[in-house]
Design a protein around this motif. Structure first.
Motif, PDB file in Angstrom:
ATOM      1  N   SER A 202       8.431  64.310   6.315  1.00 27.63           N
ATOM      2  CA  SER A 202       7.740  65.060   7.359  1.00 27.63           C
ATOM      3  C   SER A 202       7.852  64.310   8.679  1.00 27.63           C
ATOM      4  O   SER A 202       7.930  63.073   8.706  1.00 27.63           O
ATOM      5  N   ALA A 203       7.830  65.048   9.789  1.00 33.77           N
ATOM      6  CA  ALA A 203       7.931  64.437  11.116  1.00 33.77           C
ATOM      7  C   ALA A 203       6.726  63.587  11.463  1.00 33.77           C
ATOM      8  O   ALA A 203       6.755  62.820  12.438  1.00 33.77           O
ATOM      9  N   THR A 204       5.660  63.667  10.682  1.00 30.92           N
ATOM     10  CA  THR A 204       4.451  62.884  10.954  1.00 30.92           C
ATOM     11  C   THR A 204       4.232  61.743   9.957  1.00 30.92           C
ATOM     12  O   THR A 204       3.152  61.174   9.890  1.00 30.92           O
ATOM     13  N   ASP A 205       5.255  61.393   9.218  1.00 31.27           N
ATOM     14  CA  ASP A 205       5.119  60.363   8.171  1.00 31.27           C
ATOM     15  C   ASP A 205       4.707  59.000   8.716  1.00 31.27           C
ATOM     16  O   ASP A 205       3.819  58.343   8.174  1.00 31.27           O
ATOM     17  N   GLN A 206       5.392  58.520   9.763  1.00 31.65           N
ATOM     18  CA  GLN A 206       5.208  57.150  10.225  1.00 31.65           C
ATOM     19  C   GLN A 206       4.996  57.107  11.734  1.00 31.65           C
ATOM     20  O   GLN A 206       5.733  57.740  12.489  1.00 31.65           O
ATOM     21  N   LEU A 207       4.009  56.337  12.161  1.00 31.06           N
ATOM     22  CA  LEU A 207       3.791  56.115  13.596  1.00 31.06           C
ATOM     23  C   LEU A 207       4.803  55.086  14.090  1.00 31.06           C
ATOM     24  O   LEU A 207       4.859  53.970  13.571  1.00 31.06           O
ATOM     25  N   ILE A 208       5.587  55.463  15.089  1.00 27.99           N
ATOM     26  CA  ILE A 208       6.596  54.527  15.606  1.00 27.99           C
ATOM     27  C   ILE A 208       6.305  54.069  17.031  1.00 27.99           C
ATOM     28  O   ILE A 208       7.010  53.201  17.557  1.00 27.99           O
ATOM     29  N   GLY A 209       5.266  54.639  17.652  1.00 29.48           N
ATOM     30  CA  GLY A 209       4.926  54.192  18.995  1.00 29.48           C
ATOM     31  C   GLY A 209       3.896  55.077  19.668  1.00 29.48           C
ATOM     32  O   GLY A 209       3.546  56.140  19.169  1.00 29.48           O
ATOM     33  N   ILE A 210       3.423  54.586  20.818  1.00 27.96           N
ATOM     34  CA  ILE A 210       2.498  55.327  21.668  1.00 27.96           C
ATOM     35  C   ILE A 210       3.136  55.454  23.052  1.00 27.96           C
ATOM     36  O   ILE A 210       3.579  54.451  23.628  1.00 27.96           O
TER      37      ILE A 210
ATOM     38  N   VAL B 177      10.168  52.730  12.144  1.00 28.34           N
ATOM     39  CA  VAL B 177       9.372  51.755  11.412  1.00 28.34           C
ATOM     40  C   VAL B 177       8.763  52.418  10.186  1.00 28.34           C
ATOM     41  O   VAL B 177       8.374  53.588  10.242  1.00 28.34           O
ATOM     42  N   LYS B 178       8.681  51.667   9.087  1.00 24.63           N
ATOM     43  CA  LYS B 178       7.923  52.117   7.933  1.00 24.63           C
ATOM     44  C   LYS B 178       6.783  51.141   7.700  1.00 24.63           C
ATOM     45  O   LYS B 178       6.991  49.925   7.660  1.00 24.63           O
ATOM     46  N   HIS B 179       5.565  51.689   7.548  1.00 25.54           N
ATOM     47  CA  HIS B 179       4.383  50.858   7.358  1.00 25.54           C
ATOM     48  C   HIS B 179       3.986  50.835   5.879  1.00 25.54           C
ATOM     49  O   HIS B 179       3.977  51.864   5.213  1.00 25.54           O
ATOM     50  N   TYR B 180       3.634  49.655   5.400  1.00 22.23           N
ATOM     51  CA  TYR B 180       3.171  49.462   4.027  1.00 22.23           C
ATOM     52  C   TYR B 180       1.727  48.970   4.101  1.00 22.23           C
ATOM     53  O   TYR B 180       1.464  47.894   4.647  1.00 22.23           O
ATOM     54  N   SER B 181       0.797  49.753   3.566  1.00 22.41           N
ATOM     55  CA  SER B 181      -0.620  49.419   3.686  1.00 22.41           C
ATOM     56  C   SER B 181      -1.298  49.366   2.323  1.00 22.41           C
ATOM     57  O   SER B 181      -0.977  50.140   1.422  1.00 22.41           O
TER      58      SER B 181
ATOM     59  N   SER C  93      -1.699  45.491   6.227  1.00 25.74           N
ATOM     60  CA  SER C  93      -0.481  46.294   6.335  1.00 25.74           C
ATOM     61  C   SER C  93       0.670  45.422   6.828  1.00 25.74           C
ATOM     62  O   SER C  93       0.453  44.346   7.407  1.00 25.74           O
ATOM     63  N   TRP C  94       1.862  45.888   6.590  1.00 24.51           N
ATOM     64  CA  TRP C  94       3.082  45.231   7.060  1.00 24.51           C
ATOM     65  C   TRP C  94       4.044  46.304   7.529  1.00 24.51           C
ATOM     66  O   TRP C  94       4.149  47.370   6.898  1.00 24.51           O
ATOM     67  N   SER C  95       4.712  46.053   8.645  1.00 22.64           N
ATOM     68  CA  SER C  95       5.612  47.037   9.237  1.00 22.64           C
ATOM     69  C   SER C  95       7.061  46.574   9.096  1.00 22.64           C
ATOM     70  O   SER C  95       7.384  45.431   9.437  1.00 22.64           O
ATOM     71  N   ARG C  96       7.888  47.470   8.615  1.00 19.44           N
ATOM     72  CA  ARG C  96       9.296  47.178   8.359  1.00 19.44           C
ATOM     73  C   ARG C  96      10.188  47.953   9.326  1.00 19.44           C
ATOM     74  O   ARG C  96      10.125  49.184   9.393  1.00 19.44           O
TER      75      ARG C  96
END
Length: 208
Positions: A94-102, A113-117, A122-125
């Motif tokens: 989905s287009a809303t899966d991961q926050l990549i910026g503001i 970016v993919k976030h693992y929480s 959390s850790w961002s990859r």
């Protein structure tokens, strides 16, 4: 040294073993307490694709792929079937899966970016090898069908016009892991029926 934008055969990688590796230094004190320090800020993935070889043709494909990459010299793409998209395994991208910026009204480039929480941690990859035509982008939850492009070899999303301030920029995508062979030798064994096997074919993630 170069990177070849070609993917390791999916039929073989699907049966491989491997995953993320961390490097932690642990010092045990005289009291029995421990001090732990992370040597790496980010994880690094390792795989062994020998487990995915089921037929002689698979073996031939791996040998050809190995020779074309000159052993450890050149990197390539690898699909980690346990972790290859921005959504959960059971869900569609989905287009809303991961926050990549503001948005700030000035910047127009954002890395995938993919976030693992888990819990409060959390850790961002950083994702550098998205799969072509898989990337979807949204601004404040509204999918954008145009006005942006993505670098398939870099994972950088570029907007024609900088997103306005305080706008959430999200993305959905499939991705590959940049890896190389972690050996310059393929130890091939052939039995009396000419069926082949290789004890181990290690791959390691390339971090730049």
């Amino acid at each position: 040294m170069a990177f070849h934008e070609v993917r390791f055969p999916d039929t073989i990688s699907r049966g491989a073993r491997g995953g993320p590796e961390r490097r932690t230094q642990i010092v045990e004190l005289a009291s029995g307490d421990e001090e732990r320090n992370a040597s790496w800020a980010n994880s690094r993935r390792r795989y062994d694709v020998a487990y995915g070889i089921r037929r002689a043709d698979d073996l031939a494909a791996v040998v050809a792929f190995f020779e074309a990459r000159n052993g450890r010299l050149h990197g390539f793409r690898y699909k980690d079937w346990a972790d290859y998209k921005s959504s959960l395994p059971s869900q569609a991208i989905s287009a809303t899966d991961q926050l990549i910026g503001i948005g700030d009204g000035a910047g127009n480039s954002f890395g995938l970016v993919k976030h693992y929480s888990s819990g409060a941690q959390s850790w961002s990859r950083a994702i550098a090898k998205p799969v072509a035509d898989s990337v979807r982008i949204a601004l404040d939850g509204v999918e954008q069908m145009s006005g942006w492009s993505v670098g398939i070899t870099t994972g950088v999303v570029s907007f024609d016009t900088a997103p306005p301030p305080d706008i959430e920029i999200t993305a959905g995508f499939a991705f590959d892991v940049p890896v190389r062979f972690d050996t310059d030798i393929l130890d091939v064994t052939l039995d009396v029926e000419r069926l082949g096997s290789i004890t181990s074919i290690p791959l390691i993630e390339i971090r730049r």
